[in-house]
Design a protein around this motif. Structure first.
Motif, PDB file in Angstrom:
ATOM      1  N   ASP A  36       0.863  -1.176   0.000  1.00 53.33           N
ATOM      2  CA  ASP A  36       0.000   0.000   0.000  1.00 53.33           C
ATOM      3  C   ASP A  36       0.902   1.228   0.000  1.00 53.33           C
ATOM      4  OD1 ASP A  36      -2.210   1.640   0.126  1.00 53.33           O
ATOM      5  OD2 ASP A  36      -2.721   1.140   2.191  1.00 53.33           O
ATOM      6  N   VAL A  37       0.987   1.926  -1.131  1.00 53.19           N
ATOM      7  CA  VAL A  37       1.841   3.100  -1.272  1.00 53.19           C
ATOM      8  C   VAL A  37       1.008   4.332  -0.932  1.00 53.19           C
ATOM      9  CG1 VAL A  37       3.288   4.440  -2.846  1.00 53.19           C
ATOM     10  CG2 VAL A  37       3.223   1.939  -3.034  1.00 53.19           C
ATOM     11  N   ILE A  38       1.437   5.051   0.103  1.00 53.42           N
ATOM     12  CA  ILE A  38       0.654   6.165   0.646  1.00 53.42           C
ATOM     13  C   ILE A  38       1.483   7.442   0.630  1.00 53.42           C
ATOM     14  CG2 ILE A  38      -0.558   7.027   2.701  1.00 53.42           C
ATOM     15  CD1 ILE A  38      -0.743   3.933   3.469  1.00 53.42           C
ATOM     16  N   GLU A  39       0.986   8.447  -0.093  1.00 60.15           N
ATOM     17  CA  GLU A  39       1.641   9.749  -0.076  1.00 60.15           C
ATOM     18  C   GLU A  39       1.132  10.524   1.134  1.00 60.15           C
ATOM     19  OE1 GLU A  39       2.313  13.819  -2.680  1.00 60.15           O
ATOM     20  OE2 GLU A  39       1.026  12.249  -3.493  1.00 60.15           O
ATOM     21  N   VAL A  40       2.045  10.984   1.950  1.00 61.73           N
ATOM     22  CA  VAL A  40       1.710  11.787   3.124  1.00 61.73           C
ATOM     23  C   VAL A  40       1.797  13.253   2.697  1.00 61.73           C
ATOM     24  CG1 VAL A  40       2.293  12.320   5.520  1.00 61.73           C
ATOM     25  CG2 VAL A  40       2.626   9.997   4.635  1.00 61.73           C
ATOM     26  N   LYS A  41       0.676  13.960   2.805  1.00 59.04           N
ATOM     27  CA  LYS A  41       0.611  15.319   2.262  1.00 59.04           C
ATOM     28  C   LYS A  41       0.506  16.412   3.315  1.00 59.04           C
ATOM     29  CE  LYS A  41      -1.636  13.766  -1.959  1.00 59.04           C
ATOM     30  NZ  LYS A  41      -2.818  13.886  -2.814  1.00 59.04           N
ATOM     31  N   THR A  42       0.097  16.057   4.535  1.00 61.67           N
ATOM     32  CA  THR A  42      -0.111  17.083   5.562  1.00 61.67           C
ATOM     33  C   THR A  42       0.545  16.670   6.877  1.00 61.67           C
ATOM     34  OG1 THR A  42      -2.159  16.127   6.445  1.00 61.67           O
ATOM     35  CG2 THR A  42      -2.384  17.632   4.545  1.00 61.67           C
ATOM     36  N   GLU A  43       0.755  17.650   7.735  1.00 59.34           N
ATOM     37  CA  GLU A  43       1.296  17.361   9.069  1.00 59.34           C
ATOM     38  C   GLU A  43       0.333  16.483   9.870  1.00 59.34           C
ATOM     39  OE1 GLU A  43       4.301  17.912  10.179  1.00 59.34           O
ATOM     40  OE2 GLU A  43       5.016  19.244   8.606  1.00 59.34           O
ATOM     41  N   ASP A  44      -0.969  16.690   9.690  1.00 56.84           N
ATOM     42  CA  ASP A  44      -1.959  15.850  10.377  1.00 56.84           C
ATOM     43  C   ASP A  44      -1.816  14.391   9.956  1.00 56.84           C
ATOM     44  OD1 ASP A  44      -3.044  17.941  11.823  1.00 56.84           O
ATOM     45  OD2 ASP A  44      -4.718  18.259  10.442  1.00 56.84           O
ATOM     46  N   GLU A  45      -1.607  14.159   8.657  1.00 59.89           N
ATOM     47  CA  GLU A  45      -1.401  12.789   8.182  1.00 59.89           C
ATOM     48  C   GLU A  45      -0.101  12.218   8.739  1.00 59.89           C
ATOM     49  OE1 GLU A  45      -3.727  12.793   3.904  1.00 59.89           O
ATOM     50  OE2 GLU A  45      -1.573  13.221   3.912  1.00 59.89           O
ATOM     51  N   ALA A  46       0.935  13.038   8.813  1.00 59.08           N
ATOM     52  CA  ALA A  46       2.209  12.577   9.378  1.00 59.08           C
ATOM     53  C   ALA A  46       2.004  12.084  10.807  1.00 59.08           C
ATOM     54  CB  ALA A  46       3.249  13.699   9.337  1.00 59.08           C
ATOM     55  N   GLN A  47       1.235  12.821  11.596  1.00 56.96           N
ATOM     56  CA  GLN A  47       0.946  12.403  12.971  1.00 56.96           C
ATOM     57  C   GLN A  47       0.139  11.100  12.981  1.00 56.96           C
ATOM     58  OE1 GLN A  47       1.878  13.839  15.968  1.00 56.96           O
ATOM     59  NE2 GLN A  47       3.183  15.205  14.779  1.00 56.96           N
TER      60      GLN A  47
END
Length: 107
Positions: A36-47
């Motif tokens: 599952d390749v997931i692009e992290v786009k926001t700081e909220d997603e990073a958390q």
């Protein structure tokens, strides 16, 4: 079959090579699980994803390499990995990918 997630941030150039290494190791180990390749786009997603930088690989929900002690909080950044010889690399160590896949396949 293990659950494999590959997280990346587009701003870091090392993610394409890291994904290629992951797929190479999976082929060598005979693991056919989807990635599952997931692009992290926001700081909220990073958390939410416990994303300590690009690239990050989770197998069965766990980061294959504990973040470096000075990594700070999860965030949109490029990740550094410590190799067995102590050098720093933008790629996760191949041996850590192998170990994590083998452990997940035997659990």
């Amino acid at each position: 079959m293990p659950t494999i997630e590959f997280f990346y941030w587009e701003e870091c150039p090392s993610h394409e090579r890291a994904l290629a290494i992951l797929r190479e190791v999976m082929a060598e180990e005979g693991i056919t699980a989807p990635v599952d390749v997931i692009e992290v786009k926001t700081e909220d997603e990073a958390q939410r994803y416990h994303f300590y930088g690009s690239p990050t690989i989770h197998i069965n929900g766990r980061d294959i390499v504990l973040p470096l002690e000075d990594a700070g909080e999860p965030s949109l950044t490029c990740r550094a990995y410590r190799r067995a010889d102590g050098r720093i690399s933008p790629q996760p160590p191949r041996e850590r990918i192998i170990a994590a896949l083998r452990a997940a396949s035997h659990s």
